[in-house]
Design a protein around this motif. Structure first.
Motif, PDB file in Angstrom:
ATOM      1  N   GLU A  23       0.840  -1.209   0.000  1.00 21.53           N
ATOM      2  CA  GLU A  23       0.000   0.000   0.000  1.00 21.53           C
ATOM      3  C   GLU A  23       0.872   1.254   0.000  1.00 21.53           C
ATOM      4  N   HIS A  24       1.904   1.274   0.815  1.00 17.31           N
ATOM      5  CA  HIS A  24       2.807   2.428   0.865  1.00 17.31           C
ATOM      6  C   HIS A  24       3.599   2.563  -0.440  1.00 17.31           C
ATOM      7  N   MET A  25       3.938   1.438  -1.052  1.00 22.34           N
ATOM      8  CA  MET A  25       4.633   1.484  -2.348  1.00 22.34           C
ATOM      9  C   MET A  25       3.769   2.198  -3.386  1.00 22.34           C
ATOM     10  N   THR A  26       2.456   1.917  -3.376  1.00 20.96           N
ATOM     11  CA  THR A  26       1.560   2.537  -4.358  1.00 20.96           C
ATOM     12  C   THR A  26       1.433   4.040  -4.151  1.00 20.96           C
ATOM     13  N   ARG A  27       1.831   4.507  -2.968  1.00 19.84           N
ATOM     14  CA  ARG A  27       1.824   5.951  -2.686  1.00 19.84           C
ATOM     15  C   ARG A  27       3.124   6.611  -3.131  1.00 19.84           C
TER      16      ARG A  27
ATOM     17  N   GLU B  43      14.525  -0.673   7.689  1.00 17.22           N
ATOM     18  CA  GLU B  43      14.546  -0.570   6.230  1.00 17.22           C
ATOM     19  C   GLU B  43      14.895  -1.921   5.594  1.00 17.22           C
ATOM     20  N   THR B  44      15.759  -2.696   6.228  1.00 18.82           N
ATOM     21  CA  THR B  44      16.092  -4.025   5.696  1.00 18.82           C
ATOM     22  C   THR B  44      14.871  -4.947   5.725  1.00 18.82           C
ATOM     23  N   THR B  45      14.015  -4.761   6.718  1.00 20.94           N
ATOM     24  CA  THR B  45      12.772  -5.540   6.794  1.00 20.94           C
ATOM     25  C   THR B  45      11.851  -5.152   5.643  1.00 20.94           C
ATOM     26  N   VAL B  46      11.789  -3.866   5.320  1.00 20.11           N
ATOM     27  CA  VAL B  46      10.977  -3.415   4.186  1.00 20.11           C
ATOM     28  C   VAL B  46      11.500  -4.065   2.908  1.00 20.11           C
ATOM     29  N   LYS B  47      12.816  -4.060   2.723  1.00 16.86           N
ATOM     30  CA  LYS B  47      13.403  -4.670   1.517  1.00 16.86           C
ATOM     31  C   LYS B  47      13.042  -6.147   1.423  1.00 16.86           C
TER      32      LYS B  47
ATOM     33  N   GLU C 200       6.171   5.876  -1.953  1.00 21.61           N
ATOM     34  CA  GLU C 200       7.111   6.038  -0.848  1.00 21.61           C
ATOM     35  C   GLU C 200       8.350   5.174  -1.052  1.00 21.61           C
ATOM     36  N   SER C 201       9.480   5.681  -0.629  1.00 23.04           N
ATOM     37  CA  SER C 201      10.737   4.934  -0.661  1.00 23.04           C
ATOM     38  C   SER C 201      10.734   3.906   0.465  1.00 23.04           C
TER      39      SER C 201
ATOM     40  N   TYR D 201       9.828   4.038   8.148  1.00 20.75           N
ATOM     41  CA  TYR D 201       9.465   5.047   9.143  1.00 20.75           C
ATOM     42  C   TYR D 201       7.975   4.951   9.487  1.00 20.75           C
ATOM     43  N   HIS D 202       7.123   4.929   8.452  1.00 17.40           N
ATOM     44  CA  HIS D 202       5.678   4.907   8.685  1.00 17.40           C
ATOM     45  C   HIS D 202       5.205   3.632   9.369  1.00 17.40           C
TER      46      HIS D 202
END
Length: 163
Positions: free
Chosen positions: A107-111, A126-130, A113-114, A120-121
Motif C-alpha cells: 500500500e505504501h509502495m503505491t503511494r 529498512e532491511t525488513t521493508v526490503k 514512498e521509498s 518510518y511509517h
C-alpha cells in the motif's frame, strides 16, 4: 530533451552510464509517464512544481539509493490505469497470499514512498521493508517494483487488511 523522442534520451543515457542514477526533472505530472520513466531506469522523477526543499529531499533520497516518486502524482486518479487494472491487476487470491505487513508495505509502495519512508511509517527496519518487497514481488509474480505498483495502484487495501 531536444532531439529526443519520449524517453529515448533516458534509455540512451542508461545504456551509456548504467551505474549512474538518473533523475528526471520535468513539468510533467502524469502518473503513467512517471512510472514509465522509472521502468526505463530513472532513479527518480521530480516535478518542477516541487519546492526547493522538496527537490533537495528528493535528490537526497536518490543519492541514498532510493527511488523518488512524487506522492501527489502517484495518488492522482487515472482512468486508463483503472481499465488496465481490470485487465492485468492482481487477483484476490494473489493478494491473500501476502501477510498483513506485506500488504501494508505494498500500500505504501503505491503511494510512491521509498523503502526508508515505508520503514518510518510502519516503524520497522529498512532491511525488513526490503525483505517484504522481495517477498511481495515473488508472491505476486512480478519482476519489479514498478510492475507491482502499476498492478496494485487501484486496490482497496482496507478490504484485505481487515483480516
Amino acid at each position: 530533451m531536444p532531439g529526443m523522442n519520449g524517453l529515448t534520451g533516458l534509455l540512451q543515457l542508461r545504456n551509456e552510464h548504467p551505474t549512474i542514477p538518473v533523475v528526471i526533472v520535468s513539468a510533467e505530472e502524469n502518473k503513467q509517464i512517471i512510472l514509465q520513466a522509472v521502468s526505463c531506469g530513472a532513479a527518480g522523477f521530480i516535478p518542477k512544481s516541487l519546492s526547493r526543499d522538496q527537490m533537495r529531499h528528493a535528490i537526497a533520497q536518490v543519492l541514498e539509493g532510493n527511488i523518488f516518486l512524487p506522492a501527489d502524482a502517484m495518488r492522482a486518479p487515472d482512468s486508463i490505469r483503472k481499465r488496465r487494472h481490470q485487465e492485468q491487476g492482481f487477483k484476490a487470491e494473489q493478494l491473500r497470499q501476502l501477510t498483513r505487513k506485506q500488504l501494508q508495505v505494498l500500500e505504501h509502495m503505491t503511494r510512491g514512498e521509498s523503502n526508508k519512508m515505508i520503514a518510518y511509517h510502519l516503524n520497522i527496519a529498512e532491511t525488513t521493508v526490503k525483505a517484504h518487497v522481495s517477498a511481495i514481488l515473488r508472491k505476486l509474480g512480478v519482476t519489479s517494483r514498478v510492475q507491482a505498483i502499476l498492478s496494485a495502484n487501484d486496490i482497496d487495501f482496507s478490504q484485505f487488511l481487515k483480516r
